[in-house]
Design an enzyme around this catalytic site. Structure first.
Site, PDB file in Angstrom:
ATOM      1  N   ASP A 397      -5.056  11.296   5.795  1.00  0.00           N
ATOM      2  CA  ASP A 397      -5.821  11.482   4.517  1.00  0.00           C
ATOM      3  C   ASP A 397      -6.797  12.591   4.765  1.00  0.00           C
ATOM      4  OD1 ASP A 397      -7.014  10.990   1.997  1.00  0.00           O
ATOM      5  OD2 ASP A 397      -7.606   9.011   2.307  1.00  0.00           O
ATOM      6  N   ARG A 473     -12.064   0.716  -3.169  1.00  0.00           N
ATOM      7  CA  ARG A 473     -12.148   1.781  -2.630  1.00  0.00           C
ATOM      8  C   ARG A 473     -12.355   3.111  -3.635  1.00  0.00           C
ATOM      9  NH1 ARG A 473      -7.834   3.976   2.110  1.00  0.00           N
ATOM     10  NH2 ARG A 473      -9.126   5.445   3.359  1.00  0.00           N
ATOM     11  N   TRP A 507       3.448   7.121   3.282  1.00  0.00           N
ATOM     12  CA  TRP A 507       3.467   6.894   2.004  1.00  0.00           C
ATOM     13  C   TRP A 507       2.536   5.540   1.919  1.00  0.00           C
ATOM     14  CZ3 TRP A 507       7.810   7.284  -2.503  1.00  0.00           C
ATOM     15  CH2 TRP A 507       7.103   6.596  -3.583  1.00  0.00           C
ATOM     16  N   ASP A 508       1.400   5.822   1.839  1.00  0.00           N
ATOM     17  CA  ASP A 508       0.252   4.957   1.727  1.00  0.00           C
ATOM     18  C   ASP A 508       0.029   4.014   0.155  1.00  0.00           C
ATOM     19  OD1 ASP A 508      -1.489   3.055   2.826  1.00  0.00           O
ATOM     20  OD2 ASP A 508      -2.582   4.633   3.852  1.00  0.00           O
ATOM     21  N   ASN A 510      -2.982   1.510  -1.163  1.00  0.00           N
ATOM     22  CA  ASN A 510      -4.167   0.768  -0.552  1.00  0.00           C
ATOM     23  C   ASN A 510      -4.962  -0.262  -1.747  1.00  0.00           C
ATOM     24  OD1 ASN A 510      -4.676   1.515   2.311  1.00  0.00           O
ATOM     25  ND2 ASN A 510      -4.789   3.759   1.397  1.00  0.00           N
ATOM     26  N   ASP A 578      -2.835  -2.174   9.885  1.00  0.00           N
ATOM     27  CA  ASP A 578      -3.830  -1.237  10.159  1.00  0.00           C
ATOM     28  C   ASP A 578      -4.536  -1.538  11.346  1.00  0.00           C
ATOM     29  OD1 ASP A 578      -3.732   0.854   8.273  1.00  0.00           O
ATOM     30  OD2 ASP A 578      -4.959  -0.316   6.827  1.00  0.00           O
TER      31      ASP A 578
END
EC number: 3.2.1.22
Length: 762
Positions: A397, A473, A507-508, A510, A578
């Site tokens: 990121d 976030r 590929w996230d 969140n 994580d």
């Protein structure tokens, strides 16, 4: 493998010598007479038991065994029937394959279709069948396949056979086709349903399960896999009881809280012995998996899209395909069941381009730099990683748009020139010149309001008109049910991937969906959003792979929030959690292994003290845990001591040498980590000539008793050279000794100590 069809009895027996499922049309309704260990059938002739796997593909005969004695004909009071006469069978006690509500079966139905007059009653009757070699693809959905040859999926391969049974409702012309695929070499049956409106008026599906299995008793323990962010998939076991035991997700993703998989084991079943069913979902969205036990001791297992908030409108001529569910069976304990599912993933689910193929050892810059980096810092990190033998550099990121924190930039997938003066093509070229492959982080499903994409298209965010918008976030969910959104994100990603040498994508995802509303569709279609969203995700995967077939995409969803068979159909590996703390990863990876092979578990060696727990753990133990996964590093090598850099180089070399055994061997769970004292597991080669064992101390014990680690899966008559990588153990023992007497590991300690043993047949 054989599907035996007795047309006279309208009976179907799916068997491959490992599992049997016997279905029959009884009074026009499809029922399950038996599911479990393989049983003989006169239709097989001499091919019974294990020989059934090599019998003729399909037998159509009137001479097969009549299993009608398994039909429930017992009288019970207060049970409704079609006619008030003696001899009627009671729907409430039949083992229906695709049950409906409203005809006397008061358990949860598999299907519910709302008609224009408001009725939800249907009456699906047996209407025909087909047996076809192989297994067709499911339109728009990930699914298993029979086999791959030369890197290509072969859908018509004889390695599987598919039975399709048609059910029809005369009044509405609603039809359901149940698909059953039997794999030649595995005790697994794949199941899905195709639902079509062949009538003249619209219908609305409010329930469409993929799987239903009615079992005659409730003598099972349910093992579910629960957790939360940073503590995913810990197994919890409890007996079934009267009523409903359920796991589900309503978040728009499978989620870390309840994994879309469960085991139903006999109470005496252990890792090594006993009977169990495994049930999992090839799907990444909202799900419902439950066991319903009635007060007569029968059990209904059901798995499918969560019906809460689901309403799919079927206009005349339209159809709906449910995702695929997989049922596995074992008579030889939980470890054997896990190994079966591991083979299904590696040989029948994952893209052949990367299944059973070693992926590069990587380093990810996230925990080394977070958002605070320059191109020069990245290149310094890459040079040290290359010196240690690491093969892939992943830029996480912070590389795009105005992204210097999590408050801005999501949705603007163009490189930040202040950080990357020559863009992604430039940094990729420089990483390649160092001698490494280059990978890149995306979060394609999300957007910040502080982004050019949001300013241009605020209507592309999932939001309910007139309601406040929840945020996490500083990000919001793009409406992937809208093809224009998927087109835009694909175009942005394609522009980068077509101009830069990117070998890998992380590929996230969140954030879960809130305020669910689809601005592109009317009121009658709002119940379709959650499913259409995940179809949009799958569509983006498909388009990327069509354009870039050799690309590795590692699935990631705030860690392991979308670790499921749906994602693994596209991604050869997924970020398991994580939480990179080695002790926590023992529990996470151990629980994950019940349904997922080691080769799918993204696992990294991270910094100490660990950023999630603050623990200080030896570098060796961090690596000894991570190597039972897809191996990598997530730490700042520029601040690492020369001694540790040398150890990292040794770890990378060791992993590369033994990765085929770790990833393609049969995994055996030896000691569960949940008592917070010890943990151990091992991987054994298919020919049992080699094995690798991981032995770990979580918390040391003072003045501890003698400890022996008993191994499994070896050839008991063979002799093995056993060597520990720390040099503390070197001996030649028979497989029988190693499995029954074990290795004396009393000296393994203190807290967070670990040891790896290598076994080679001599």
């Amino acid at each position: 493998m054989t599907i035996i069809v007795n047309d006279n009895l309208q009976q179907f027996h799916l068997t491959n010598g490992r599992i049997s499922m016997i279905l029959r049309a009884v009074d026009g309704k499809l029922v399950n007479l038996y599911t479990g260990a393989a049983v003989p059938d006169a239709g097989l002739g001499d091919a019974v038991g294990a020989n059934a796997a090599s019998a003729a593909a399909v037998v159509t005969t009137g001479d097969s065994t009549d299993f009608g004695y398994l039909i429930d004909d017992h009288f019970r009071v207060q049970s409704a029937t079609e006619r008030d006469e003696d001899g009627q069978r009671f729907p409430e006690h039949q083992r229906f394959e695709y049950p409906e509500f409203g005809h006397g079966d008061y358990r949860h139905p598999a299907i519910e279709a709302v008609q224009p007059n408001g009725s939800r009653i249907t009456d699906l009757r047996f209407a025909g069948y087909r047996v076809t070699p192989g297994k067709p693809a499911l339109p728009g959905l990930p699914a298993t396949f029979p086999e791959a040859r030369d890197g290509k999926i072969v859908h018509d391969s004889p390695a599987a056979e598919t039975l399709s049974i048609d059910l029809a409702d005369e009044l509405t012309s609603l039809t359901v086709t149940l698909h059953y695929t039997l794999f030649r070499d595995e005790a697994v049956i794949a199941r899905s349903a195709s639902i079509a409106n062949r009538g003249t008026e619209p219908l609305t599906l409010t329930r469409a399960a993929s799987f239903n299995l009615d079992l005659p008793d409730a003598d099972y323990d349910m093992i579910e896999f629960t957790g939360a962010w940073a503590r995913e998939r810990e197994p919890h076991r409890q007996p079934l009881h009267a009523g409903i035991q359920q796991i589900e997700s309503l978040r728009g993703a499978s989620g870390p809280y309840f994994s879309p998989a469960a085991v139903f084991a006999r109470p005496a079943t252990t890792e090594d012995a006993g009977e169990a069913f495994g049930l999992t979902f090839v799907y990444s969205g909202n799900f419902d998996l439950h066991a319903e036990v009635d007060t007569y001791g029968a059990t209904r297992l059901q798995l499918g899209i969560n019906p809460f908030g689901f309403a799919w409108r079927l206009e005349p001529g339209e159809s709906f395909q449910t995702p695929e569910a997989l049922l596995g069976y074992t008579a030889h304990g939980l470890n054997a069941l896990s190994q079966t599912f591991h083979r299904i993933v590696l040989d029948h689910l994952q893209r052949p381009a990367w299944a059973r193929r070693e992926r590069p050892v990587l380093i990810n810059n996230w925990e080394a730099t977070y958002f605070d980096f320059t191109e020069d810092q990245l290149l310094d990190l890459a040079r040290l990683a290359k010196h240690a033998g690491i093969e892939l550099f992943v830029l996480d990121d912070g590389w795009f748009g105005a992204r210097t924190s999590d408050r801005s930039g999501l949705g603007d997938w163009t490189a930040n020139p202040d950080r990357l003066p020559e863009g992604i093509a430039g940094i990729a070229r420089k990483i390649n010149e160092i001698g490494m492959q280059f990978g890149l982080w995306f979060e394609p499903e999300m957007v910040n309001k502080d982004s050019d994409l949001y300013r241009a298209h605020p209507e592309w965010v999932i939001a309910t008109p007139g309601r406040s918008q929840s945020v996490y976030r500083h990000q919001y969910v793009l409406d992937f049910a809208n093809p224009a959104v998927v087109d835009n994100i694909y175009a942005q990603m394609h522009a980068i991937l077509s101009t830069a040498n990117v070998a890998y994508i992380k590929w996230d995802m969140n954030r879960f969906i809130t305020e669910a509303f689809d601005a592109t569709r009317g009121a009658e279609r709002q119940g379709e959003l959650m499913h259409r969203y995940i179809l949009g995700v799958y569509a983006l995967y498909e388009r990327l792979f069509a354009a870039f077939p050799d690309l590795i995409i590692e699935g990631c969803a705030s860690g392991g929030s979308r670790f499921d068979y749906g994602i693994l159909a596209y991604s050869p590996q997924a970020w398991t959690s994580d939480d990179t703390d080695a002790v926590e990863r023992m529990s996470i990876q151990y629980g994950t292994s019940f349904f997922f092979p080691v080769a799918t578990m993204g696992a990294h060696v991270s910094i100490t003290p660990n950023h999630q727990t603050g623990r200080n753990e030896p570098l060796a133990t961090r690596a000894n845990v991570a190597m039972f996964g897809t191996f990598g590093y997530e730490m700042d090598l520029t601040s690492t001591s020369p001694e540790d850099l040398a150890e990292i180089a040794d770890q990378v070399a060791f992993f590369k040498e033994h990765a085929p055994l770790l990833h393609n061997g049969d995994l055996y769970r030896l000691v569960a980590p949940y008592d917070h004292r010890r943990m151990a597991w091992m991987s054994v080669a298919a020919d049992r000539a080699h094995a690798i064992v991981g032995d770990y101390v979580i918390l040391g014990v003072p003045n501890k008793p003698k400890s022996r680690l008993r191994l499994r899966g070896l050839d008991e008559t063979a002799r093995y050279r056993v060597v520990s990588t720390d040099g503390r153990f070197d001996a030649v023992r028979s497989g029988g000794e190693l499995m029954r007497i074990g290795i004396d590991d009393t000296d393994l300690g203190p807290d967070f100590a670990s040891r790896v043993y290598l076994l080679d047949r001599v």
